[in-house]
Design a protein around this motif. Sequence first.
Motif, PDB file in Angstrom:
ATOM      1  N   LEU A  36       0.852  -1.191   0.000  1.00  0.00           N
ATOM      2  CA  LEU A  36       0.000   0.000   0.000  1.00  0.00           C
ATOM      3  C   LEU A  36       0.883   1.236   0.000  1.00  0.00           C
ATOM      4  CD1 LEU A  36      -2.328  -1.167   2.920  1.00  0.00           C
ATOM      5  CD2 LEU A  36      -2.770  -1.399   0.463  1.00  0.00           C
ATOM      6  N   SER A  37       0.276   2.379  -0.256  1.00  0.00           N
ATOM      7  CA  SER A  37       1.059   3.606  -0.147  1.00  0.00           C
ATOM      8  C   SER A  37       0.373   4.585   0.805  1.00  0.00           C
ATOM      9  CB  SER A  37       1.236   4.267  -1.514  1.00  0.00           C
ATOM     10  OG  SER A  37       2.015   5.428  -1.321  1.00  0.00           O
ATOM     11  N   ALA A  38       1.186   5.273   1.592  1.00  0.00           N
ATOM     12  CA  ALA A  38       0.653   6.240   2.563  1.00  0.00           C
ATOM     13  C   ALA A  38       0.523   7.632   1.954  1.00  0.00           C
ATOM     14  CB  ALA A  38       1.567   6.292   3.784  1.00  0.00           C
ATOM     15  N   THR A  39       0.707   7.762   0.653  1.00  0.00           N
ATOM     16  CA  THR A  39       0.764   9.110   0.070  1.00  0.00           C
ATOM     17  C   THR A  39      -0.553   9.879   0.208  1.00  0.00           C
ATOM     18  OG1 THR A  39       0.398   8.113  -2.094  1.00  0.00           O
ATOM     19  CG2 THR A  39       2.676   8.693  -1.530  1.00  0.00           C
ATOM     20  N   ASP A  40      -1.691   9.198   0.118  1.00  0.00           N
ATOM     21  CA  ASP A  40      -2.970   9.919   0.282  1.00  0.00           C
ATOM     22  C   ASP A  40      -3.096  10.465   1.704  1.00  0.00           C
ATOM     23  OD1 ASP A  40      -3.779   9.631  -2.270  1.00  0.00           O
ATOM     24  OD2 ASP A  40      -5.446   8.251  -1.849  1.00  0.00           O
ATOM     25  N   GLU A  41      -2.751   9.624   2.679  1.00  0.00           N
ATOM     26  CA  GLU A  41      -2.830  10.043   4.087  1.00  0.00           C
ATOM     27  C   GLU A  41      -1.889  11.230   4.328  1.00  0.00           C
ATOM     28  OE1 GLU A  41      -3.113   7.021   3.074  1.00  0.00           O
ATOM     29  OE2 GLU A  41      -5.007   6.497   4.038  1.00  0.00           O
ATOM     30  N   ILE A  42      -0.690  11.155   3.746  1.00  0.00           N
ATOM     31  CA  ILE A  42       0.287  12.240   3.934  1.00  0.00           C
ATOM     32  C   ILE A  42      -0.218  13.512   3.242  1.00  0.00           C
ATOM     33  CG2 ILE A  42       2.643  13.001   3.357  1.00  0.00           C
ATOM     34  CD1 ILE A  42       3.541  10.079   3.820  1.00  0.00           C
ATOM     35  N   GLY A  43      -0.761  13.353   2.053  1.00  0.00           N
ATOM     36  CA  GLY A  43      -1.293  14.509   1.319  1.00  0.00           C
ATOM     37  C   GLY A  43      -2.395  15.199   2.111  1.00  0.00           C
ATOM     38  N   LEU A  44      -3.338  14.411   2.654  1.00  0.00           N
ATOM     39  CA  LEU A  44      -4.448  15.002   3.428  1.00  0.00           C
ATOM     40  C   LEU A  44      -3.908  15.718   4.666  1.00  0.00           C
ATOM     41  CD1 LEU A  44      -7.109  12.151   3.209  1.00  0.00           C
ATOM     42  CD2 LEU A  44      -7.205  14.418   2.127  1.00  0.00           C
ATOM     43  N   PHE A  45      -2.909  15.106   5.294  1.00  0.00           N
ATOM     44  CA  PHE A  45      -2.298  15.716   6.480  1.00  0.00           C
ATOM     45  C   PHE A  45      -1.672  17.073   6.111  1.00  0.00           C
ATOM     46  CE2 PHE A  45       1.513  16.529   8.998  1.00  0.00           C
ATOM     47  CZ  PHE A  45       1.010  16.470  10.286  1.00  0.00           C
ATOM     48  N   LEU A  46      -0.962  17.120   4.995  1.00  0.00           N
ATOM     49  CA  LEU A  46      -0.308  18.372   4.592  1.00  0.00           C
ATOM     50  C   LEU A  46      -1.341  19.453   4.278  1.00  0.00           C
ATOM     51  CD1 LEU A  46       2.693  17.105   2.435  1.00  0.00           C
ATOM     52  CD2 LEU A  46       2.740  18.063   4.744  1.00  0.00           C
ATOM     53  N   LEU A  47      -2.453  19.042   3.676  1.00  0.00           N
ATOM     54  CA  LEU A  47      -3.491  20.030   3.351  1.00  0.00           C
ATOM     55  C   LEU A  47      -4.084  20.659   4.613  1.00  0.00           C
ATOM     56  CD1 LEU A  47      -5.307  18.298   0.347  1.00  0.00           C
ATOM     57  CD2 LEU A  47      -3.997  20.439   0.298  1.00  0.00           C
ATOM     58  N   GLN A  48      -4.041  19.897   5.723  1.00  0.00           N
ATOM     59  CA  GLN A  48      -4.543  20.473   6.985  1.00  0.00           C
ATOM     60  C   GLN A  48      -3.549  21.465   7.589  1.00  0.00           C
ATOM     61  OE1 GLN A  48      -5.199  17.001   9.340  1.00  0.00           O
ATOM     62  NE2 GLN A  48      -6.950  16.348   8.104  1.00  0.00           N
ATOM     63  N   HIS A  49      -2.281  21.379   7.189  1.00  0.00           N
ATOM     64  CA  HIS A  49      -1.249  22.213   7.814  1.00  0.00           C
ATOM     65  C   HIS A  49      -0.744  23.342   6.944  1.00  0.00           C
ATOM     66  CE1 HIS A  49      -1.230  18.966  10.685  1.00  0.00           C
ATOM     67  NE2 HIS A  49      -0.564  19.746  11.492  1.00  0.00           N
TER      68      HIS A  49
END
Length: 291
Positions: free
Chosen positions: A143-156
Amino acid sequence: MLILAFPDYLPQAKRLALALGAPLQKVDLHQFPDGESLLRLPVDLPKHIIICRSLNQPNDKLIELLLCAKTARQQGVQRITLVAPYLCYMRQDIANQPGEAVSQRIIGQMLAELFDDVITVDPHLHRISRLNQAIPIDNAISLSATDEIGLFLLQHFKHAVLLGPDSESVQWVVAIAKKTGFEYSIAEKVRQGDTQVSMCLAEFDFHNKPVVIIDDMASTGRTLAKATGLLLAAGAQRVYAVITHPLFCQDAEAHIMQAGVQQIWSTDSISHTSACIHLDKLLAQAIKEIL
Ligand code: R5P
């Protein structure tokens, strides 16, 4: 189905159990003074168990996984799924010198013999494109964590520049750039030894912009530290780092902080103070798909 959690991955396994609505039990571990492990599983295991353990610091953990899987089979368990968000021994995929062990193939074969399904996140694969080339079973799932990381960055961040420190990071940087709409740049890195890297930034205007370095792991921290120093020298306003697997060996964290990183965030693939990006939903979805 039962989630079986090793102590070092218990909080993450609890979140996964919650996301799946599945019961959880713990593996009891005792370490004898000579370093051997005593392992005890719950009795009356169901037909399908999901063993959860990330494989950083892998040498002891692999032996304990072997004991765990074999003991579960002796109890009559028919299907064993391994959830190992960080998968060890994946980088050594060729013998660089005569006589060297190709550990990816050897460990991959061992996992294939023990487990029916192996689920991991962003494994460190160099010259192969599919995980089942390393772990020869149908359900070797990467799997890739890139979606989770992307969503996290959009919050910050409203806007930031993403920096990939080497050519291998392109895959994650491009995926996160697509998710966030942020611009990106890729540096060139040459590793001279375990703790020595040289790096060159590409032509890019970093001046006065927040920059987030994206990488799959921080091990010695030399990659993140080098990139941070170069970015600050190039006028970046602030430098942050997001990594999938927070291995942080020895002085890694201090070394990165000394280089001037504002903050490091990571996924909870491995327990660490930076691990604020949770992977339970990603892992739960993958498990549901193979049931
Ligand atoms: C390299 O191929 C990886 O993607 C990471 O950049 C590397 O493993 C980081 O290692 P370190 O923290 O030791 O520089």
